[in-house]
Scaffold this motif. Structure first.
Motif, PDB file in Angstrom:
ATOM      1  N   MET A   1     -80.552  33.209 -19.816  1.00  0.00           N
ATOM      2  CA  MET A   1     -81.941  33.235 -20.331  1.00  0.00           C
ATOM      3  C   MET A   1     -82.216  32.194 -21.168  1.00  0.00           C
ATOM      4  N   LYS A   2     -81.337  31.445 -21.946  1.00  0.00           N
ATOM      5  CA  LYS A   2     -81.784  30.727 -23.110  1.00  0.00           C
ATOM      6  C   LYS A   2     -82.274  29.363 -22.601  1.00  0.00           C
TER       7      LYS A   2
ATOM      8  N   GLN B   1     -89.701  33.186 -20.594  1.00  0.00           N
ATOM      9  CA  GLN B   1     -88.772  34.165 -20.258  1.00  0.00           C
ATOM     10  C   GLN B   1     -89.772  35.356 -20.121  1.00  0.00           C
ATOM     11  N   SER B   2     -89.308  36.430 -19.247  1.00  0.00           N
ATOM     12  CA  SER B   2     -90.147  37.289 -18.974  1.00  0.00           C
ATOM     13  C   SER B   2     -89.281  38.737 -18.761  1.00  0.00           C
ATOM     14  N   ASP B   3     -89.726  39.513 -19.336  1.00  0.00           N
ATOM     15  CA  ASP B   3     -88.869  41.128 -19.143  1.00  0.00           C
ATOM     16  C   ASP B   3     -90.044  41.949 -18.948  1.00  0.00           C
ATOM     17  N   GLU B   4     -89.369  43.165 -19.030  1.00  0.00           N
ATOM     18  CA  GLU B   4     -90.453  44.556 -18.768  1.00  0.00           C
ATOM     19  C   GLU B   4     -91.464  44.490 -20.056  1.00  0.00           C
ATOM     20  N   ARG B   5     -91.228  44.258 -21.206  1.00  0.00           N
ATOM     21  CA  ARG B   5     -91.967  44.407 -22.368  1.00  0.00           C
ATOM     22  C   ARG B   5     -93.359  43.396 -21.990  1.00  0.00           C
ATOM     23  N   MET B   6     -92.838  42.181 -21.708  1.00  0.00           N
ATOM     24  CA  MET B   6     -93.966  40.943 -21.275  1.00  0.00           C
ATOM     25  C   MET B   6     -94.734  41.608 -20.462  1.00  0.00           C
TER      26      MET B   6
END
Lengths: 149, 74
Positions: free
Chosen positions: A1-2, A7-12
């Motif tokens: 992911m670096k 970057q996207s994840d469940e929180r975003m």
């Protein structure tokens, strides 16, 4: 992911949903304020802000319909029950409007009788469709999942 | 649903594995901020993410996450 620029994840994803919900509400409120301003302050006719009214209507009902469909929270009612609800709504609407505005002009039925008959029909029909297909969708997901496992 | 407050030992498990927040985030596929907020107890991760963290840190779910005020809280 670096190395990813974004970057996207469940929180975003959750934050995006929350922000979209808030700004949808603000947009709908602003559209409503615009309609009221045009109507009450500028004295514009309904034709002049009809487009905004249509957008607001589609947005509000589209949002509610999507929530109900994907949430599948509406109980599925039989056609018989839906029919009685429809009749009840028409009677309540007819009596209330007759008491408020007087006996309807039957010669102008398109503007007096038709909305009272058609409005509840659209509501009840829409409810029936959303409840039926929403529950069908969720049941299919459950069955598909059980078959997979 | 009742509003349970969740406790976690993600930071301890991560340090024991000699991982930085960024390392753990990269291994799981989330942002470093998400790991930081989970450790600080300011973000409730989904079960899927909790399981991903347990998988990387080699701990069980109940060792890493619990409801505050219950028996398994140390």
């Amino acid at each position: 992911m670096k190395n990813k620029l974004f970057q996207s994840d469940e929180r975003m994803g959750a934050i995006s949903g929350k922000m979209a919900f808030i700004f949808l509400g603000l947009t709908q409120t602003a559209l409503l304020a615009s309609i009221l301003y045009r109507s009450l302050v500028l004295g514009q006719s309904q034709e002049q802000y009809g487009d905004i009214r249509l957008i607001l209507l589609l947005s509000v009902f589209g949002y509610i319909a999507a929530r109900l469909y994907y949430g599948a929270i509406l109980p599925t009612l039989s056609l018989r029950t839906l029919f009685f609800i429809y009749i009840g709504l028409v009677v309540v609407l007819f009596v209330t409007l007759s008491l408020w505005m007087g006996w309807p002009d039957l010669g102008n039925w398109q503007n007096t009788i038709l909305p009272v008959v058609l409005g509840p029909a659209i509501l009840v029909f829409g409810y029936g469709l959303l409840a039926h297909f929403g529950n069908k969708r969720i049941e299919k997901e459950i069955v598909d999942d059980e078959e997979t496992n | 649903m009742k509003d349970f407050e969740m406790g976690n030992k993600v930071k301890v498990a991560r340090v024991e594995k000699d991982l930085t927040q960024q390392d753990l985030a990269d291994l799981i596929g989330v942002t470093r901020q998400t790991i930081g907020l989970i450790e600080a107890g300011k973000y409730n991760p989904t079960l899927k993410l909790c399981l991903a963290i347990t998988s990387v840190t080699g701990r069980s779910l109940d060792q890493l996450f619990w409801i505050k005020g219950q028996d398994n809280e140390e």
